[in-house]
Design a protein around this motif. Structure first.
Motif, PDB file in Angstrom:
ATOM      1  N   VAL A 195       1.464  22.366 -17.914  1.00  0.00           N
ATOM      2  CA  VAL A 195       2.032  21.617 -16.801  1.00  0.00           C
ATOM      3  C   VAL A 195       1.060  21.761 -15.644  1.00  0.00           C
ATOM      4  O   VAL A 195       0.741  22.877 -15.220  1.00  0.00           O
ATOM      5  CB  VAL A 195       3.425  22.138 -16.405  1.00  0.00           C
ATOM      6  N   LYS A 196       0.574  20.643 -15.137  1.00  0.00           N
ATOM      7  CA  LYS A 196      -0.476  20.647 -14.120  1.00  0.00           C
ATOM      8  C   LYS A 196       0.080  20.095 -12.817  1.00  0.00           C
ATOM      9  O   LYS A 196       0.599  18.981 -12.778  1.00  0.00           O
ATOM     10  CB  LYS A 196      -1.645  19.797 -14.610  1.00  0.00           C
ATOM     11  N   ILE A 197      -0.016  20.901 -11.755  1.00  0.00           N
ATOM     12  CA  ILE A 197       0.501  20.519 -10.440  1.00  0.00           C
ATOM     13  C   ILE A 197      -0.692  20.260  -9.520  1.00  0.00           C
ATOM     14  O   ILE A 197      -1.583  21.112  -9.378  1.00  0.00           O
ATOM     15  CB  ILE A 197       1.391  21.625  -9.831  1.00  0.00           C
ATOM     16  N   THR A 198      -0.709  19.110  -8.878  1.00  0.00           N
ATOM     17  CA  THR A 198      -1.853  18.715  -8.043  1.00  0.00           C
ATOM     18  C   THR A 198      -1.361  18.164  -6.716  1.00  0.00           C
ATOM     19  O   THR A 198      -0.403  17.387  -6.655  1.00  0.00           O
ATOM     20  CB  THR A 198      -2.702  17.647  -8.752  1.00  0.00           C
ATOM     21  N   GLY A 199      -2.030  18.555  -5.636  1.00  0.00           N
ATOM     22  CA  GLY A 199      -1.696  18.035  -4.316  1.00  0.00           C
ATOM     23  C   GLY A 199      -2.801  18.328  -3.329  1.00  0.00           C
ATOM     24  O   GLY A 199      -3.796  18.984  -3.657  1.00  0.00           O
ATOM     25  N   ASP A 200      -2.616  17.875  -2.086  1.00  0.00           N
ATOM     26  CA  ASP A 200      -3.633  18.055  -1.052  1.00  0.00           C
ATOM     27  C   ASP A 200      -3.451  19.336  -0.244  1.00  0.00           C
ATOM     28  O   ASP A 200      -4.375  19.756   0.464  1.00  0.00           O
ATOM     29  CB  ASP A 200      -3.624  16.859  -0.092  1.00  0.00           C
ATOM     30  N   ASP A 201      -2.278  19.966  -0.331  1.00  0.00           N
ATOM     31  CA  ASP A 201      -1.997  21.179   0.439  1.00  0.00           C
ATOM     32  C   ASP A 201      -1.843  22.361  -0.515  1.00  0.00           C
ATOM     33  O   ASP A 201      -0.913  22.380  -1.328  1.00  0.00           O
ATOM     34  CB  ASP A 201      -0.727  21.004   1.265  1.00  0.00           C
ATOM     35  N   PRO A 202      -2.737  23.353  -0.465  1.00  0.00           N
ATOM     36  CA  PRO A 202      -2.671  24.475  -1.408  1.00  0.00           C
ATOM     37  C   PRO A 202      -1.345  25.225  -1.376  1.00  0.00           C
ATOM     38  O   PRO A 202      -0.843  25.654  -2.419  1.00  0.00           O
ATOM     39  CB  PRO A 202      -3.830  25.379  -0.956  1.00  0.00           C
ATOM     40  N   ALA A 203      -0.763  25.392  -0.181  1.00  0.00           N
ATOM     41  CA  ALA A 203       0.494  26.128  -0.078  1.00  0.00           C
ATOM     42  C   ALA A 203       1.622  25.378  -0.778  1.00  0.00           C
ATOM     43  O   ALA A 203       2.455  25.981  -1.472  1.00  0.00           O
ATOM     44  CB  ALA A 203       0.839  26.369   1.389  1.00  0.00           C
ATOM     45  N   THR A 204       1.652  24.060  -0.612  1.00  0.00           N
ATOM     46  CA  THR A 204       2.694  23.266  -1.262  1.00  0.00           C
ATOM     47  C   THR A 204       2.534  23.301  -2.780  1.00  0.00           C
ATOM     48  O   THR A 204       3.520  23.409  -3.525  1.00  0.00           O
ATOM     49  CB  THR A 204       2.636  21.814  -0.763  1.00  0.00           C
ATOM     50  N   VAL A 205       1.298  23.215  -3.254  1.00  0.00           N
ATOM     51  CA  VAL A 205       1.051  23.297  -4.697  1.00  0.00           C
ATOM     52  C   VAL A 205       1.491  24.651  -5.236  1.00  0.00           C
ATOM     53  O   VAL A 205       2.125  24.740  -6.297  1.00  0.00           O
ATOM     54  CB  VAL A 205      -0.445  23.050  -5.000  1.00  0.00           C
ATOM     55  N   ALA A 206       1.189  25.717  -4.511  1.00  0.00           N
ATOM     56  CA  ALA A 206       1.599  27.058  -4.936  1.00  0.00           C
ATOM     57  C   ALA A 206       3.124  27.187  -4.965  1.00  0.00           C
ATOM     58  O   ALA A 206       3.689  27.784  -5.890  1.00  0.00           O
ATOM     59  CB  ALA A 206       0.999  28.106  -4.004  1.00  0.00           C
ATOM     60  N   ASP A 207       3.797  26.613  -3.977  1.00  0.00           N
ATOM     61  CA  ASP A 207       5.267  26.672  -3.941  1.00  0.00           C
ATOM     62  C   ASP A 207       5.867  25.901  -5.121  1.00  0.00           C
ATOM     63  O   ASP A 207       6.827  26.356  -5.760  1.00  0.00           O
ATOM     64  CB  ASP A 207       5.789  26.089  -2.629  1.00  0.00           C
ATOM     65  N   ALA A 208       5.291  24.738  -5.412  1.00  0.00           N
ATOM     66  CA  ALA A 208       5.795  23.938  -6.529  1.00  0.00           C
ATOM     67  C   ALA A 208       5.575  24.658  -7.849  1.00  0.00           C
ATOM     68  O   ALA A 208       6.446  24.649  -8.736  1.00  0.00           O
ATOM     69  CB  ALA A 208       5.112  22.575  -6.541  1.00  0.00           C
ATOM     70  N   ALA A 209       4.416  25.299  -7.999  1.00  0.00           N
ATOM     71  CA  ALA A 209       4.127  26.037  -9.232  1.00  0.00           C
ATOM     72  C   ALA A 209       5.080  27.209  -9.398  1.00  0.00           C
ATOM     73  O   ALA A 209       5.593  27.467 -10.506  1.00  0.00           O
ATOM     74  CB  ALA A 209       2.679  26.515  -9.221  1.00  0.00           C
ATOM     75  N   ALA A 210       5.346  27.931  -8.304  1.00  0.00           N
ATOM     76  CA  ALA A 210       6.283  29.063  -8.380  1.00  0.00           C
ATOM     77  C   ALA A 210       7.682  28.582  -8.737  1.00  0.00           C
ATOM     78  O   ALA A 210       8.392  29.209  -9.536  1.00  0.00           O
ATOM     79  CB  ALA A 210       6.288  29.807  -7.044  1.00  0.00           C
ATOM     80  N   TRP A 211       8.087  27.463  -8.165  1.00  0.00           N
ATOM     81  CA  TRP A 211       9.416  26.888  -8.447  1.00  0.00           C
ATOM     82  C   TRP A 211       9.539  26.525  -9.928  1.00  0.00           C
ATOM     83  O   TRP A 211      10.548  26.792 -10.568  1.00  0.00           O
ATOM     84  CB  TRP A 211       9.610  25.656  -7.566  1.00  0.00           C
ATOM     85  N   LEU A 212       8.484  25.935 -10.474  1.00  0.00           N
ATOM     86  CA  LEU A 212       8.511  25.563 -11.889  1.00  0.00           C
ATOM     87  C   LEU A 212       8.479  26.786 -12.793  1.00  0.00           C
ATOM     88  O   LEU A 212       9.152  26.814 -13.841  1.00  0.00           O
ATOM     89  CB  LEU A 212       7.324  24.647 -12.201  1.00  0.00           C
ATOM     90  N   ARG A 213       7.714  27.801 -12.420  1.00  0.00           N
ATOM     91  CA  ARG A 213       7.667  29.015 -13.256  1.00  0.00           C
ATOM     92  C   ARG A 213       9.032  29.691 -13.357  1.00  0.00           C
ATOM     93  O   ARG A 213       9.328  30.347 -14.352  1.00  0.00           O
ATOM     94  CB  ARG A 213       6.627  30.000 -12.699  1.00  0.00           C
ATOM     95  N   ASP A 214       9.841  29.535 -12.337  1.00  0.00           N
ATOM     96  CA  ASP A 214      11.192  30.123 -12.368  1.00  0.00           C
ATOM     97  C   ASP A 214      12.127  29.352 -13.292  1.00  0.00           C
ATOM     98  O   ASP A 214      13.216  29.849 -13.634  1.00  0.00           O
ATOM     99  CB  ASP A 214      11.798  30.140 -10.956  1.00  0.00           C
ATOM    100  N   ARG A 215      11.733  28.142 -13.710  1.00  0.00           N
ATOM    101  CA  ARG A 215      12.662  27.268 -14.438  1.00  0.00           C
ATOM    102  C   ARG A 215      12.209  26.878 -15.847  1.00  0.00           C
ATOM    103  O   ARG A 215      12.998  26.343 -16.612  1.00  0.00           O
ATOM    104  CB  ARG A 215      12.907  25.998 -13.604  1.00  0.00           C
ATOM    105  N   ILE A 216      10.928  27.107 -16.162  1.00  0.00           N
ATOM    106  CA  ILE A 216      10.472  26.769 -17.514  1.00  0.00           C
ATOM    107  C   ILE A 216       9.857  27.996 -18.161  1.00  0.00           C
ATOM    108  O   ILE A 216       9.392  28.930 -17.493  1.00  0.00           O
ATOM    109  CB  ILE A 216       9.432  25.629 -17.501  1.00  0.00           C
ATOM    110  N   GLU A 217       9.885  28.023 -19.476  1.00  0.00           N
ATOM    111  CA  GLU A 217       9.310  29.138 -20.227  1.00  0.00           C
ATOM    112  C   GLU A 217       7.794  29.074 -20.086  1.00  0.00           C
ATOM    113  O   GLU A 217       7.177  28.013 -20.207  1.00  0.00           O
ATOM    114  CB  GLU A 217       9.715  29.021 -21.691  1.00  0.00           C
ATOM    115  N   THR A 218       7.171  30.231 -19.845  1.00  0.00           N
ATOM    116  CA  THR A 218       5.728  30.261 -19.641  1.00  0.00           C
ATOM    117  C   THR A 218       5.058  31.200 -20.636  1.00  0.00           C
ATOM    118  O   THR A 218       5.697  32.068 -21.229  1.00  0.00           O
ATOM    119  CB  THR A 218       5.378  30.711 -18.212  1.00  0.00           C
ATOM    120  N   GLU A 219       3.778  31.009 -20.789  1.00  0.00           N
ATOM    121  CA  GLU A 219       2.949  31.891 -21.609  1.00  0.00           C
ATOM    122  C   GLU A 219       1.845  32.481 -20.739  1.00  0.00           C
ATOM    123  O   GLU A 219       1.339  31.826 -19.846  1.00  0.00           O
ATOM    124  CB  GLU A 219       2.316  31.115 -22.761  1.00  0.00           C
TER     125      GLU A 219
END
Length: 242
Positions: free
Chosen positions: A218-242
């Motif tokens: 799952v690849k998250i892309t945006g212009d603001d690093p903080a927003t991308v990091a927040d979105a990635a953290a939100w997704l990690r809390d909700r999907i199974e990761t490796e």
């Protein structure tokens, strides 16, 4: 920074040569923060190349053209780029002198090859650039590449391409940031969370299925690093990761 890639060569269209240059450039540009938004493969046809360069030059921040810059009859890319700008091809004295010295060194280092083959090098063709363009020279490539008004013309041979790209890499710094999450989950199990992340964080989110033994991504892309990091953290809390 939006970049378009034009890869030139009949052999690419025929499938005789794998188009690894487009993949490699895409990775380099994305890592630099630029956005590759077009990739087009076109034949060794001067009119077609000129038309594509003119259209993409108007539509994108930069265009990278690869392939067809040597000194053989089918190497017409630089002539086509000159045509796109309504310019003539010129042969800068310093570029020709550089290539002449390089050819002499090659002959000195490879006397048996020179004796065996009738090597007819058209140094003017190898050294030519569109009028007003800046020549690009590397140890790896005999042919001169060039830059003219945000259009970058590079070799098609992968190792030569990579070396010449390094001379211009700093010109492609952008603001795009990407984070990747690895997951064993099938794509169908990700749809709800990906849709919600796009809407909540206003980022681009793409999913890519498992391949061989590699996990899905799952690849998250945006212009603001903080927003991308927040979105990635939100997704990690909700999907199974490796």
């Amino acid at each position: 920074m939006e970049v378009a890639l034009l890869t030139v060569g009949d052999e690419l269209l025929a499938g005789d040569t794998e188009n690894t240059n487009a993949s490699w450039l895409g990775r380099q540009l994305t890592a630099a923060g630029a956005s590759v938004t077009r990739v087009l493969t076109i034949p060794d046809d001067e009119a077609v190349i000129a038309d594509a360069v003119a259209r993409y030059h108007d539509a994108f921040d930069a265009v990278i053209v690869t392939g067809g810059i040597g000194g053989t009859p089918d190497d017409i890319t630089k002539a086509a780029v000159a045509r796109a700008f309504g310019r003539d091809l010129v042969v800068p004295d310093d570029v020709r002198a550089h290539l002449e010295a390089k050819a002499e060194r090659f002959a000195d280092d490879n006397p048996k090859m020179v004796d065996r083959y009738d090597m007819d090098l058209d140094l003017d063709a190898w050294a030519s650039v569109p009028e007003g363009g800046q020549a690009l020279l590397t140890d790896e490539s005999f042919a001169a590449g060039c830059v003219i008004d945000r259009v970058y013309v590079l070799p098609g041979i992968p190792e030569e391409l990579k070396a010449m790209y390094e001379t211009i890499a700093d010109e492609f710094d952008g603001d795009r940031t990407t984070e990747t999450i690895h997951t064993p989950a099938p794509e169908g199990a990700l749809v709800t969370h990906i849709t919600a992340a796009r809407e909540q964080f206003e980022v681009a989110v793409g999913s890519y299925p498992r391949k061989d033994d590699a996990p899905g991504r799952v690849k998250i892309t945006g212009d603001d690093p903080a927003t991308v990091a927040d979105a990635a953290a939100w997704l990690r809390d909700r999907i199974e990761t490796e």
